[in-house]
Design a protein around this motif. Sequence first.
Motif, PDB file in Angstrom:
ATOM      1  N   VAL A   1       0.835  -1.207   0.000  1.00 57.39           N
ATOM      2  CA  VAL A   1       0.000   0.000   0.000  1.00 57.39           C
ATOM      3  C   VAL A   1       0.867   1.253   0.000  1.00 57.39           C
ATOM      4  O   VAL A   1       0.561   2.249  -0.676  1.00 57.39           O
ATOM      5  CB  VAL A   1      -0.960  -0.002   1.195  1.00 57.39           C
ATOM      6  N   SER A   2       1.966   1.223   0.751  1.00 52.36           N
ATOM      7  CA  SER A   2       2.846   2.388   0.799  1.00 52.36           C
ATOM      8  C   SER A   2       3.448   2.673  -0.576  1.00 52.36           C
ATOM      9  O   SER A   2       3.603   3.826  -0.976  1.00 52.36           O
ATOM     10  CB  SER A   2       3.956   2.172   1.832  1.00 52.36           C
ATOM     11  N   ARG A   3       3.789   1.619  -1.327  1.00 52.92           N
ATOM     12  CA  ARG A   3       4.326   1.821  -2.666  1.00 52.92           C
ATOM     13  C   ARG A   3       3.237   2.271  -3.636  1.00 52.92           C
ATOM     14  O   ARG A   3       3.473   3.070  -4.529  1.00 52.92           O
ATOM     15  CB  ARG A   3       4.975   0.537  -3.181  1.00 52.92           C
ATOM     16  N   LEU A   4       2.035   1.741  -3.479  1.00 56.10           N
ATOM     17  CA  LEU A   4       0.940   2.132  -4.360  1.00 56.10           C
ATOM     18  C   LEU A   4       0.570   3.598  -4.175  1.00 56.10           C
ATOM     19  O   LEU A   4       0.014   4.218  -5.086  1.00 56.10           O
ATOM     20  CB  LEU A   4      -0.290   1.257  -4.090  1.00 56.10           C
ATOM     21  N   GLY A   5       0.873   4.150  -2.993  1.00 53.08           N
ATOM     22  CA  GLY A   5       0.571   5.551  -2.751  1.00 53.08           C
ATOM     23  C   GLY A   5       1.300   6.485  -3.698  1.00 53.08           C
ATOM     24  O   GLY A   5       0.820   7.584  -3.996  1.00 53.08           O
ATOM     25  N   GLY A   6       2.452   6.062  -4.206  1.00 50.07           N
ATOM     26  CA  GLY A   6       3.210   6.896  -5.129  1.00 50.07           C
ATOM     27  C   GLY A   6       3.107   6.451  -6.572  1.00 50.07           C
ATOM     28  O   GLY A   6       3.911   6.863  -7.406  1.00 50.07           O
ATOM     29  N   ALA A   7       2.117   5.619  -6.895  1.00 47.63           N
ATOM     30  CA  ALA A   7       1.979   5.103  -8.253  1.00 47.63           C
ATOM     31  C   ALA A   7       1.413   6.168  -9.182  1.00 47.63           C
ATOM     32  O   ALA A   7       0.772   7.136  -8.744  1.00 47.63           O
ATOM     33  CB  ALA A   7       1.057   3.876  -8.249  1.00 47.63           C
ATOM     34  N   ASP A   8       1.638   5.982 -10.476  1.00 46.49           N
ATOM     35  CA  ASP A   8       1.135   6.897 -11.499  1.00 46.49           C
ATOM     36  C   ASP A   8      -0.380   6.734 -11.626  1.00 46.49           C
ATOM     37  O   ASP A   8      -0.876   5.664 -11.991  1.00 46.49           O
ATOM     38  CB  ASP A   8       1.818   6.582 -12.833  1.00 46.49           C
ATOM     39  N   THR A   9      -1.126   7.806 -11.357  1.00 49.17           N
ATOM     40  CA  THR A   9      -2.589   7.739 -11.366  1.00 49.17           C
ATOM     41  C   THR A   9      -3.143   7.451 -12.755  1.00 49.17           C
ATOM     42  O   THR A   9      -4.150   6.736 -12.898  1.00 49.17           O
ATOM     43  CB  THR A   9      -3.177   9.063 -10.842  1.00 49.17           C
ATOM     44  N   GLY A  10      -2.509   7.983 -13.777  1.00 46.44           N
ATOM     45  CA  GLY A  10      -2.988   7.778 -15.144  1.00 46.44           C
ATOM     46  C   GLY A  10      -3.008   6.312 -15.530  1.00 46.44           C
ATOM     47  O   GLY A  10      -4.000   5.821 -16.102  1.00 46.44           O
ATOM     48  N   TRP A  11      -1.927   5.593 -15.219  1.00 43.69           N
ATOM     49  CA  TRP A  11      -1.882   4.168 -15.548  1.00 43.69           C
ATOM     50  C   TRP A  11      -2.876   3.378 -14.701  1.00 43.69           C
ATOM     51  O   TRP A  11      -3.459   2.389 -15.177  1.00 43.69           O
ATOM     52  CB  TRP A  11      -0.474   3.620 -15.357  1.00 43.69           C
ATOM     53  N   LEU A  12      -3.092   3.781 -13.454  1.00 39.53           N
ATOM     54  CA  LEU A  12      -4.079   3.092 -12.622  1.00 39.53           C
ATOM     55  C   LEU A  12      -5.491   3.282 -13.185  1.00 39.53           C
ATOM     56  O   LEU A  12      -6.300   2.348 -13.188  1.00 39.53           O
ATOM     57  CB  LEU A  12      -4.014   3.600 -11.190  1.00 39.53           C
ATOM     58  N   LEU A  13      -5.787   4.493 -13.662  1.00 42.36           N
ATOM     59  CA  LEU A  13      -7.094   4.726 -14.276  1.00 42.36           C
ATOM     60  C   LEU A  13      -7.252   3.902 -15.554  1.00 42.36           C
ATOM     61  O   LEU A  13      -8.340   3.391 -15.849  1.00 42.36           O
ATOM     62  CB  LEU A  13      -7.279   6.211 -14.577  1.00 42.36           C
ATOM     63  N   MET A  14      -6.170   3.770 -16.308  1.00 47.18           N
ATOM     64  CA  MET A  14      -6.212   2.910 -17.489  1.00 47.18           C
ATOM     65  C   MET A  14      -6.493   1.457 -17.083  1.00 47.18           C
ATOM     66  O   MET A  14      -7.231   0.739 -17.773  1.00 47.18           O
ATOM     67  CB  MET A  14      -4.887   2.990 -18.244  1.00 47.18           C
ATOM     68  N   GLY A  15      -5.931   1.046 -15.959  1.00 49.21           N
ATOM     69  CA  GLY A  15      -6.213  -0.293 -15.447  1.00 49.21           C
ATOM     70  C   GLY A  15      -7.681  -0.483 -15.111  1.00 49.21           C
ATOM     71  O   GLY A  15      -8.246  -1.563 -15.324  1.00 49.21           O
ATOM     72  N   VAL A  16      -8.337   0.570 -14.589  1.00 47.19           N
ATOM     73  CA  VAL A  16      -9.772   0.498 -14.300  1.00 47.19           C
ATOM     74  C   VAL A  16     -10.566   0.298 -15.587  1.00 47.19           C
ATOM     75  O   VAL A  16     -11.508  -0.512 -15.649  1.00 47.19           O
ATOM     76  CB  VAL A  16     -10.237   1.775 -13.564  1.00 47.19           C
TER      77      VAL A  16
END
Length: 330
Positions: free
Chosen positions: A52-67
């Motif tokens: 979770v601590s690492r996911l906090g600094g993840a790129d939001t754009g790629w996460l939205l693409m994952g959604v």
Amino acid sequence: MAIPETLTAPQQRHRQTDRLRRLPIRQIVCLIPFVLVALWAVGNWSLVADGVSRLGGADTGWLLMGVVVTGLCWVAASCVRQGTIMERLPIARLLASQFAAGAANHLLPAGLGAHVVTLRFLRGCGIPLERSTAALALYSLVEAIARIGLLVSLVLAFPGALRLDELAPTGRAVLTVVVIAAVVIAVVAIVLFAAERLRRIIGSFLRTALTDARALHKKPSRTLALWGGAVAFPLLQGGVLVCVALALGLPVPWYYIVVAYLAASTVAGMIPAPGGIGSVEPALAVALVMVGAPLVVATATVLGFRFLTVWLPLLPGVAMLAALVRWRVL
């Protein structure tokens, strides 16, 4: 002319009591996925905290693409379901049923939850029970063939993706698998030989399944939906994993990540855990490490992938499942 049913006051009270008794049971069943997720998180709390601590600094754009790619997975699953039935299914209800099936899949092991939801949906669409069960069997068979075929093809195309020498089983392990398989085959053969009625039931089911499969493959639209959806679904799931990996800056080629997903999901599918909880996570983490990912980043990638594909859609999926039951679609 039918005479309308009249109920006495005690009968009406009894019927209302039965309805009230059934309601809490459904609500409790709907909470089972959340309990399973909570138990897994508690049992792996340090792992979850680091991820979770690492996911906090993840790129939001790629996460939205994952959604977005996660949403396309339900479209692919709906295509496969339509490809197993000759009749045209209502598109909106089919998509809704597959979304609800994703939540139901966490209630029962080995994908039985999704199959139960789909079976009720097909029966509600007027498909006979024998043909509905044949459609479920065809779905499972085609999905397995497509997944394993993709894995073999990608491993042959990228032979350095997985270090298969480290996975080579020992002679004792091979002997154990052979003995177990021989015992299972022998037990099934004895049961089928001894139970004539069971042989008739299985024979009738196989005839129906083969007849439907031949008819479906004579219709190009159904063949494309069946096999195209079966190939697209694991590729889209692997695409979600790639999006999370890119969001975290995982230093591994995207096609290696897809190979890791296919290998892990194939192995985890052999363990009948509801929704793969407790089996997919370690298998996927090991597979990512095998293709060259650092352990900590691989763990965070797995957590992000499971969050997008399981935990995020879980609550709306349960709500959709309850709504479809209330609307008598299921």
